[in-house]
Structures are given as structure tokens and as C-alpha cells.
Design an enzyme around this catalytic site. Structure first.
Site, short mmCIF file in Angstrom:
data_model
loop_
_atom_site.label_atom_id
_atom_site.label_comp_id
_atom_site.label_asym_id
_atom_site.label_seq_id
_atom_site.Cartn_x
_atom_site.Cartn_y
_atom_site.Cartn_z
N THR A 58 0.81 -1.23 0.00
CA THR A 58 0.00 0.00 0.00
C THR A 58 0.84 1.27 0.00
O THR A 58 0.33 2.34 -0.32
CB THR A 58 -0.91 0.04 1.24
OG1 THR A 58 -0.10 0.09 2.42
CG2 THR A 58 -1.82 -1.18 1.28
N CYS A 65 2.03 2.44 9.51
CA CYS A 65 1.04 2.44 10.58
C CYS A 65 1.69 2.30 11.94
O CYS A 65 2.85 1.91 12.06
CB CYS A 65 0.06 1.26 10.41
SG CYS A 65 -0.91 1.28 8.90
N CYS A 125 -2.81 -0.21 14.98
CA CYS A 125 -3.76 0.06 13.90
C CYS A 125 -4.81 -1.05 13.83
O CYS A 125 -4.47 -2.25 13.90
CB CYS A 125 -3.03 0.19 12.57
SG CYS A 125 -4.10 0.85 11.26
N ARG A 178 3.92 6.71 3.45
CA ARG A 178 3.14 7.85 3.95
C ARG A 178 2.25 7.40 5.10
O ARG A 178 1.89 6.22 5.20
CB ARG A 178 2.31 8.50 2.84
CG ARG A 178 1.35 7.59 2.10
CD ARG A 178 0.74 8.30 0.90
NE ARG A 178 -0.06 7.41 0.08
CZ ARG A 178 -1.35 7.18 0.26
NH1 ARG A 178 -2.00 7.78 1.24
NH2 ARG A 178 -2.01 6.36 -0.54
N CYS A 210 -0.65 6.49 7.79
CA CYS A 210 -2.00 5.94 7.72
C CYS A 210 -3.02 6.99 8.18
O CYS A 210 -2.80 7.70 9.16
CB CYS A 210 -2.08 4.71 8.63
SG CYS A 210 -3.71 3.97 8.73
N CYS A 237 -4.99 5.01 11.74
CA CYS A 237 -4.35 4.95 13.06
C CYS A 237 -3.59 6.22 13.39
O CYS A 237 -3.26 6.47 14.54
CB CYS A 237 -3.43 3.73 13.17
SG CYS A 237 -1.96 3.81 12.12
N ASP A 274 15.03 17.12 49.92
CA ASP A 274 13.58 17.30 50.06
C ASP A 274 13.08 16.56 51.30
O ASP A 274 13.32 15.35 51.47
CB ASP A 274 12.88 16.76 48.81
CG ASP A 274 11.38 16.94 48.88
OD1 ASP A 274 10.90 18.05 48.64
OD2 ASP A 274 10.67 15.94 49.19
#
Length: 485
Positions: free
Chosen positions: A30, A34, A38, A63, A65, A68, A440
Site C-alpha cells: 500500500t 502504521c 492500527c 506515507r 495511515c 491509526c 527534600d
């Protein structure tokens, strides 16, 4: 560091949220990358390529998703990188991007005390890409978030994400994501009215302890905690100038998410707001690294303990100074008087939230006698105004992207600011997970059963076993006290 590919694929199949923000998967069929959480159908193993950062995935032409949304994944904490210097540079870059500022790699190198060439070399070794590629990824992911979660015009998105012109923004977006910004909105990613912004964390998370810490210190008029919701007022810088408004943060444990609703007036500063919310709730922490160290404490601590940060570094630093040698309750009372005297009114839809904490310029210019009449002793008035003057003049930055050692040295040089104050500011404001305020009193009270006495030197020796997470140990030990430290 990445797990081996077979283990990474198992994490993907299990949608294991512990790897969120540490593992990204590029799917060759694709061209999309992701998060491991996802919810789309798990891709075939042979189509998966695994990366340690979004920048690495984008460098290989994947690139992000649209489902997600890698831009909402948890980021790096201050001790995540194998090279602390490279990690400091990454945080400085991310801060500049989210604050809408230009980022000069040479300037970052100079602030860290190394050459530009050396920084690029170690940065690439630690993060898999060069600092400029890393910066571009951060700017584009911020732009994607603004396009998705706001109705800001594309030209304003370009400006807010640090691109000098709309033409440069369009070109960079199209080159990386193979679509123009306007198409992202057309294809179902436009904001839906009333839907909150989502920020993810890695489980587990001690939600109860985190909200209790903020509730015990909530400043009337400025901040309030109600159940799983924190609301407050805030002033932020933006490319258009300072903006002010309100925000509501709801923790959603079953989804490992924080849902953020900001006032419309804060839209020009959304990048900076997201960064501050992540810091305030320590959403980038990795419990898998921290919890084993906390298991060695004299008292047990809850899993997924978080280090509460700050929404406004100057505000928190002022409140740390007010807390010198007094209880949390007394410090909050003094801070409330300071807000009543010098704070600015602001409208919100929430009853009782109607003031902004005074900014640095206001406190620096105030008459010391007026501050003293609030019950603040002279030494602390001097410290507050010295701090305010440095911040107002731009000589002192108080945020997690600031260089740690130079900032701590600058704090120590201020009148009335000692090591306890410096360590507390490093813990809460600079996000240093190894800060340890050895003197402290609350910390020493919590350690007394193990030490047999309130001994700062002995406490420091004992704490060596908790490095580099001593700051988390401090929070865990404070939680064991009946009265907040």
C-alpha cells in the site's frame, strides 16, 4: 532500538500498545506506514517493513495511515535514545516545531556544545535519519494533525507548522504524502464538530496517582480536577502572537488515550498546546523501562507511574520557589494570592476558572513591596523577580526542549535558587527523569524507614540504584506519604 522483525510482527498482530511510538510498520503493498495498534487488517508478513520512528518510515517513501494516525502516537522521553545528546537534539527540534519556531540545526548544536557535523553524525546513528529529515517529518505530522483536527485554513496550517510559504508547504506535503493538503480534508479527514483531539500513551498508566498529584496542587481560579478530567486556563505563544483560553483533558484508560478539548482561541497555538499536554501527563513515558527500576524501591509503587510535568514552565518554576521550606498547601495558598493580585481575567465555560497565571513580564515589573504584602518573604520575592526577568528577556527557556545542563546552571546562578529548587524545576519543567532533590523533606521522610535517619547523603547513595529514573522514584516515594510532598 527495534525488536527483531519476527518479534515486531507478533507485536503488530497483537496490536500491543506497549510498542506504540516505538515501532512503525510500512506495508509495501500500500505504501502506507502504521502504528502497531492500527485496527485495519493485519498485513502479510512479507509485506511488512519495520521502523523505529515515523521519520525512518517516511525516508523510505511510506506515507502515514489516515486511520491509526501516526501523529498521535507517544513520542520519546528524555532517556529513550541510546545517545542522550542525539535525544536532546530531537527534543529541541520537536519543541521548535510545535512552538511554531524556525529550527536551526547549527543553533541546536551550539546550544548542546558540539559541532554541527558531530551532531548530524550522532543524530543519524541514533535515529536512523538526519536532523533535517527528522524536522521535516515532525512538521508534516503536525500539519496533518492540524488539517485533520481543526478547520484552520491551509495557509494558516502551513504557518503554524513552520513552513515559510504555502508553496513550500504544498510541495513538501505532496512529495512525502503523494497528495495535496486539500485532498486530505476532502477524503473524509475533515474535523467533526465537538470531537476531541486524541493523544495516546503506552500502558500501563497510573491514572489515579497522576490525577491525584495534579488535584493536590490545583490552583483555584486557574486549574481544577474533577474525576478523570483536568480543566485549566492557559496563555500560549503562537505565530500570530500570544493567545489565551482554556482546555479540558479527559483521561480514557480503556483506550490508553487522553482526549483534549481546547478553546477555539487556542487554535493558532495547537502545536505548542499538544506538546505541553503530553509533557504535563508524561504521555511519552515507557513503563517497560521504568517499572523494573521502581520495583527495587523500599516501598511498592503502582505500575505505569508517571512523572507529572507542567503546562507552563514559568508558572511551575514560580510555584516551586514559593514551595521552598513550606508545605504544598501553603505554597498553593501563596500562589493563589499571586494570581489574585497579578493574574489576568479570562472567560471560560467552567465555574471557578476565570484567571490566567501572571506572566513573566508582569512579575518582573511588579513592585517588590506589592509582592511582599501577599505574605511572600523578601528572599523569595527576589528569587521570583530574578527568574521572571530572565524569562521575560528571553535569556532563560523553561520547557523540556531546553538544554539541561546550561539551564540548570542558569537557575543556580539566580539569587535565592539553590539545588533543591533547581532539581525540582528540572523534574517538573525540564522533564529530566533522573532529577533527585536529595534534601527534600518529603523524600527523606519516605526513605527514613530504609535509612534509619533523614540523611540526604545516604539517600543519594541509595538512589544510585535507581538511575536513570530517579525522578520517577521521587514521585513514587512522595505517593507513600499521607501529606503530599
Amino acid at each position: 532500538m527495534l525488536p527483531d522483525p519476527d518479534a515486531a510482527y507478533l507485536a503488530l498482530k497483537a496490536r500491543d500498545a506497549r510498542f506504540d511510538g516505538r515501532l512503525f510498520v510500512g506495508v509495501t503493498s500500500t505504501g502506507i506506514y502504521c502504528r502497531p495498534v492500527c485496527r485495519v487488517r493485519t498485513p502479510r508478513r512479507e509485506n511488512c517493513r519495520f521502523f523505529a520512528s515515523a521519520a525512518q518510515a517516511e525516508a523510505q517513501a511510506f506515507r502515514p495511515c489516515l486511520k491509526c494516525r501516526p501523529e498521535i502516537a507517544p513520542g520519546l522521553s528524555a532517556m529513550d535514545s541510546s545517545a542522550a545528546l542525539a535525544d536532546a537534539a530531537a527534543r529541541a527540534i520537536e519543541h521548535g516545531v510545535h512552538a511554531g519556531e524556525s529550527v536551526s540545526i547549527a543553533a541546536v548544536a551550539a546550544r548542546l556544545g558540539v559541532t554541527d557535523r558531530h551532531l548530524r553524525r550522532i543524530f543519524t546513528a541514533a535515529h536512523g535519519v538526519g536532523p533535517q529529515d527528522y524536522e521535516t517529518t515532525q512538521r508534516l505530522l503536525l500539519a496533518k494533525r492540524l488539517l485533520t483536527d481543526t478547520d484552520e485554513p491551509v495557509a494558516q496550517v502551513a504557518l503554524a507548522s513552520g513552513f515559510g510559504s504555502l508553496r513550500r508547504f504544498n510541495a513538501a506535503f505532496a512529495q512525502r504524502y503523494r497528495m495535496p493538503p486539500t485532498r486530505l480534508r476532502r477524503e473524509g479527514a475533515a474535523p467533526r464538530s465537538g470531537e476531541p483531539l486524541r493523544l495516546a500513551w503506552r500502558p500501563p498508566c497510573d491514572v489515579t496517582g497522576l490525577l491525584r498529584f495534579h488535584a493536590q496542587r490545583a490552583l483555584p481560579g486557574v486549574e481544577a480536577v474533577d474525576g478523570l478530567v483536568l480543566r485549566r486556563t492557559l496563555r500560549l505563544p503562537s505565530p500570530r502572537g500570544p493567545v489565551a483560553g482554556w482546555l479540558a483533558c479527559r483521561l480514557v484508560p480503556e483506550r490508553y488515550e487522553l482526549w483534549l478539548e481546547p478553546s477555539p482561541s487556542l487554535a493558532p497555538a495547537l502545536g505548542g498546546l499538544l506538546e505541553r499536554v503530553r509533557h504535563a501527563f508524561d504521555l511519552d513515558a515507557d513503563p517497560a523501562r521504568i517499572d523494573p527500576v521502581l520495583a527495587t524501591l523500599p516501598q511498592s509503587s503502582p505500575p505505569g507511574l508517571r512523572l507529572p510535568g507542567s503546562f507552563d514552565g514559568f508558572e511551575t518554576a514560580v510555584r516551586v520557589i514559593l514551595g521552598q521550606q513550606v508545605t504544598v498547601k501553603a505554597a498553593r495558598t501563596l500562589a493563589q494570592r499571586l494570581v489574585a493580585a497579578f493574574g489576568t481575567p479570562v472567560q471560560t465555560p467552567f465555574a471557578g476558572l476565570d484567571r490566567l497565571f501572571p506572566d513573566a513580564a508582569t512579575l518582573a515589573a511588579a513592585d517588590p513591596a506589592d509582592i511582599g504584602r501577599l505574605g511572600i518573604v523578601r528572599q523569595r520575592v527576589r528569587a521570583l523577580q530574578a527568574l521572571a526577568a530572565e524569562v521575560a528577556a528571553g535569556r532563560l527557556d523553561l520547557h523540556p526542549g531546553a538544554p539541561l545542563q546550561p539551564t540548570m546552571d542558569a537557575l543556580r546562578a539566580l539569587p535565592g535558587v539553590g539545588e533543591w529548587t533547581t532539581q525540582l524545576i528540572a523534574l517538573r519543567v525540564l522533564g529530566w527523569p533522573d532529577a533527585f532533590p536529595a534534601t527534600d523533606i518529603g523524600l527523606l521522610n519516605a526513605l527514613q524507614p530504609a535509612l534509619g535517619a533523614r540523611d540526604a547523603t545516604a539517600a543519594t547513595r541509595l538512589a544510585e540504584a535507581w538511575q536513570p529514573w530517579r525522578g520517577y522514584a521521587v514521585i513514587a516515594l512522595w505517593q507513600t506519604l499521607e501529606t503530599p510532598a
